[in-house]
Design a protein around this motif. Sequence first.
Motif: not given
Length: 372
Positions: A28-35, A62-65
Amino acid sequence: MSISWTLDDGEVRSARWISDGGTPAPRRVVTADSRIGVAAAYRHICEGTALLWTGDYPSARQLLASLGKRAEPRRQPKADTLTEAFHLQRREQARRTRILSLLLVPYEDGWTIPLKRAPEVAEACEQAYGEFGDGLAAGSLRELLGVVGAYEWRRKGVEIPVLGGDRIHPHYGVFSPVRGEYLDLAADARLRAPRVAFDIGTGTGVLAALLARRGVGRVVATDLDPRAVACARENADRLGVGAQVDVQQADLFPEGRADLIVCNPPWLPARPRTRLDHAVYDPDSSFLRRFLAGLPDHLAPGGEAWLLISDLGERLGLRGESELADATEAAGLEVTGRETTTPRHGRANDRDDPLYEARSKEITSLWRLATR
């Protein structure tokens, strides 16, 4: 393998799945951004849904961290034995890796990352994965950071004191000789002027180069991994010993016999999970046992073998205290000498490490072996 996801307008897109270690493509994959917030991202990932990033590249880092901080265990389970502590630690590492590997980045033609402020990674990715191919691709951001880090190690090299400060340049997926204890032992050990030496499981080729620098006329270095073979050849040429060092792809031994056979095998009897793990983990001590069993057929009369190995496996209870001695005797070998040293790496002094009790007492040995 490929992954697919659905856009807001209902269009289904797909991309080739990129993973050097053979990690299965997420279902399962969904797109994501800074929101997306950290909490929502973490919830998606813990449910097994991968996030294909479409925002700018620094935000992905930054999200990974932030996900890494979330993935830290809130309470470390207490282990009754060092063996249990080892398995708990590996289980926790695997859990954390699974979580952090589900933040994905896309690739386009020529290993270009089509995200704002993305770095140039084409050369690093080509060294790790080969030519790009056609269409869109995607892979783990965490793995990409490892690829880029390995590229820098290969470019800059690792200084090796026993080679006079010359550098070894490890290729991606080939274990770097960052722990120098076994190299010190090999550099200081008495050498009987062998005409031919074998270096079994050569990796970067550092031991083969050291033997050549110490005056061995011909060194045959072997490795089963084609990346290691290419890496060892390149390093031998860089260090000016290419004419002395013959690097061959082989499962343990090359043809013929040698006056000296050297091996620094994987030292922990456990299952490897990644390409690099094969340099550390040896299931059921299979590599070690096959090396010992094959020595009588490959040692020249009067020759000797150097087995360079840590005793951490015994201290963690992963290998019985007499297993090495028993396997040596079963192969028709005798121990003619032993030189030892203690570790210098930071974890040997880290009292917060669950395995500190074993690491602080670890001994690396050069076992001299000969046929009876």
